[in-house]
Enzyme design. Sequence first.
Site, short mmCIF file in Angstrom:
data_model
loop_
_atom_site.label_atom_id
_atom_site.label_comp_id
_atom_site.label_asym_id
_atom_site.label_seq_id
_atom_site.Cartn_x
_atom_site.Cartn_y
_atom_site.Cartn_z
N HIS A 203 0.85 -1.19 0.00
CA HIS A 203 0.00 0.00 0.00
C HIS A 203 0.89 1.24 0.00
CE1 HIS A 203 -2.63 3.14 1.60
NE2 HIS A 203 -3.65 2.40 1.18
N ASP B 168 0.93 4.15 1.41
CA ASP B 168 1.29 4.70 2.72
C ASP B 168 2.23 3.77 3.47
OD1 ASP B 168 -0.32 6.97 2.35
OD2 ASP B 168 -2.09 5.94 3.15
N LYS B 169 2.05 2.47 3.30
CA LYS B 169 2.93 1.52 3.98
C LYS B 169 4.31 1.47 3.33
CE LYS B 169 1.25 0.70 7.47
NZ LYS B 169 2.07 1.04 8.61
N GLU C 294 10.25 11.73 7.22
CA GLU C 294 8.96 11.62 6.51
C GLU C 294 9.23 11.26 5.05
OE1 GLU C 294 6.33 11.82 8.26
OE2 GLU C 294 7.05 12.84 10.05
N GLU D 220 14.08 15.89 10.07
CA GLU D 220 15.21 16.34 10.88
C GLU D 220 15.99 15.15 11.40
OE1 GLU D 220 13.56 20.41 12.89
OE2 GLU D 220 13.30 18.56 14.02
N LYS E 280 -5.70 -4.47 0.39
CA LYS E 280 -6.39 -4.09 1.62
C LYS E 280 -7.26 -5.26 2.06
CE LYS E 280 -6.96 0.94 1.27
NZ LYS E 280 -7.98 2.04 1.29
N PHE F 275 -8.15 -4.14 -10.62
CA PHE F 275 -7.22 -3.48 -9.71
C PHE F 275 -5.80 -3.80 -10.21
CE2 PHE F 275 -6.11 -2.96 -4.87
CZ PHE F 275 -5.25 -1.92 -5.18
N ASP G 273 -1.82 5.85 -6.24
CA ASP G 273 -2.19 6.83 -5.22
C ASP G 273 -0.92 7.22 -4.48
OD1 ASP G 273 -3.63 8.46 -3.56
OD2 ASP G 273 -4.58 6.86 -2.41
N ALA G 274 -0.77 8.49 -4.16
CA ALA G 274 0.41 8.94 -3.42
C ALA G 274 0.39 8.36 -2.01
CB ALA G 274 0.45 10.46 -3.36
N ARG H 103 0.08 7.72 7.79
CA ARG H 103 -1.35 7.87 7.49
C ARG H 103 -2.17 6.63 7.84
NH1 ARG H 103 -2.48 11.07 1.87
NH2 ARG H 103 -1.72 9.13 0.97
N LYS H 104 -1.54 5.61 8.38
CA LYS H 104 -2.27 4.38 8.71
C LYS H 104 -2.08 4.03 10.18
CE LYS H 104 -4.30 3.47 4.85
NZ LYS H 104 -4.34 4.90 4.50
N LYS I 117 10.44 7.63 13.26
CA LYS I 117 10.86 8.31 14.49
C LYS I 117 11.79 7.43 15.31
CE LYS I 117 6.51 10.88 14.68
NZ LYS I 117 5.24 11.09 15.42
N LYS J 241 11.40 9.72 20.67
CA LYS J 241 10.08 10.28 20.43
C LYS J 241 9.05 9.40 21.15
CE LYS J 241 12.27 12.58 17.07
NZ LYS J 241 13.74 12.55 16.96
N ASP K 16 5.94 9.44 21.05
CA ASP K 16 4.88 8.95 20.17
C ASP K 16 5.09 7.47 19.89
OD1 ASP K 16 3.36 11.21 19.81
OD2 ASP K 16 4.38 11.85 17.99
#
Length: 403
Positions: A16, A18-19, A44, A57, A177, A245, A253-254, A259-260, A280, A284, A286
């Site tokens: 995917h 995003d992955k 990123e 960074e 998916k 598909f 798709d970008a 995002r997941k 990260k 961090k 997060d």
Amino acid sequence: MRSNYLFTSESVSEGHPDKVADQISDAIVDLFLSKDAEARVACETMTTTNRVVLSGEIRGKGIMDQEGNWAPGVREEIERAVRDTVKKIGYEQDGFHWDRLDFANHLHPQSAHIAQGVDAGESKDEGAGDQGIMFGFACDETPDLMPATLYYSHKILERMAADRHSGKAPFLEPDAKSQVTLRYEDGKPAKATAIVVSTQHAKGYDEGTKEAELHAYVKDVVADVLPAQLLGNETVYHINPTGSFEIGGPDGDAGLTGRKIIVDTYGGAAPHGGGAFSGKDPTKVDRSAAYAARYLAKNIVAAGLATRCTIQLAYAIGVSKPLSLYVDTHGTGTVEDSKLEEAIGKIDKLGGLTPRGIRTHLQLNKPIYEKTAAYGHFGRQAEGDLFPWEKTDLVDDLKAALN
């Protein structure tokens, strides 16, 4: 809590878009941690048609100095890591090819103002890398103490990817998916009412006998992954419900890092603090505090102290100790939730749940993150240095602290 209801979770494959971005970002984290265990990374990634762009960074010995000068050979290592990640996923398509994609690297030095708040000094402990809230969760629905809807969604796609890589299912392409809907009775998974799988495929597998072959294959995978008692006449399958598909991944798709986050965590069965993990370094919170919260919640359930547990931690940037610790066993606990909070505070090996304490106990300053970036950060078996937050080695400590 409701006892009878329908609940759904989704997963997305390693291919995917995003992955793809998440895995590239974590490949960079691993590269830098292999050079400097104290490296600071916030990487990123953006992916689109035959293009990958890095930004963010960084700081670390043997990587980049504060003036933005790269150590010899590091820029080349970064590009190689990016291309190797895309190749390993399996992208050799006209619209996204590991060898032909355009690559741009816009990583730059970490802000000195962030550094001064996070780094330890003579008069203070290492502070959290950012403010925020983090959640951990565990329940007894699966052997890995994860929500069943997400657990089986992940497992379907993991099996399909393994078959694609082995050549068993050569008609599959990397992007996919899945989605699993379960009917709960008395709070326990009873039946799968809907299975959704959309997978990128080779040309021609959207009609006729080839389409039938693809559909039969997916149903066989589902039958292997889900317990037989969950499947039956009421299970409805939606396999590539839109039809063709063929164009997928970053060409279709970008993709962006982070995002997941619901796929990465608990499939919507528990709260999420909002921060992404991938890209990260473990200073961090997060990332590291979310891992610690899962570790605590899983050990509480594994200890038989609850069948369902949510934990929240909160931090302020530059401050070492958490601002709050919250435990909620949703009425399933064998002791009061406040007692569990007190017990956690008594376990010295956790280091007060400071960023340094978490990283030290879970040994997070290692290049272990690329594998986390697909099929979930949780509900995995601890494998050597990998997924240490999935261990249940805190059970005895929790019980002792309650006595």
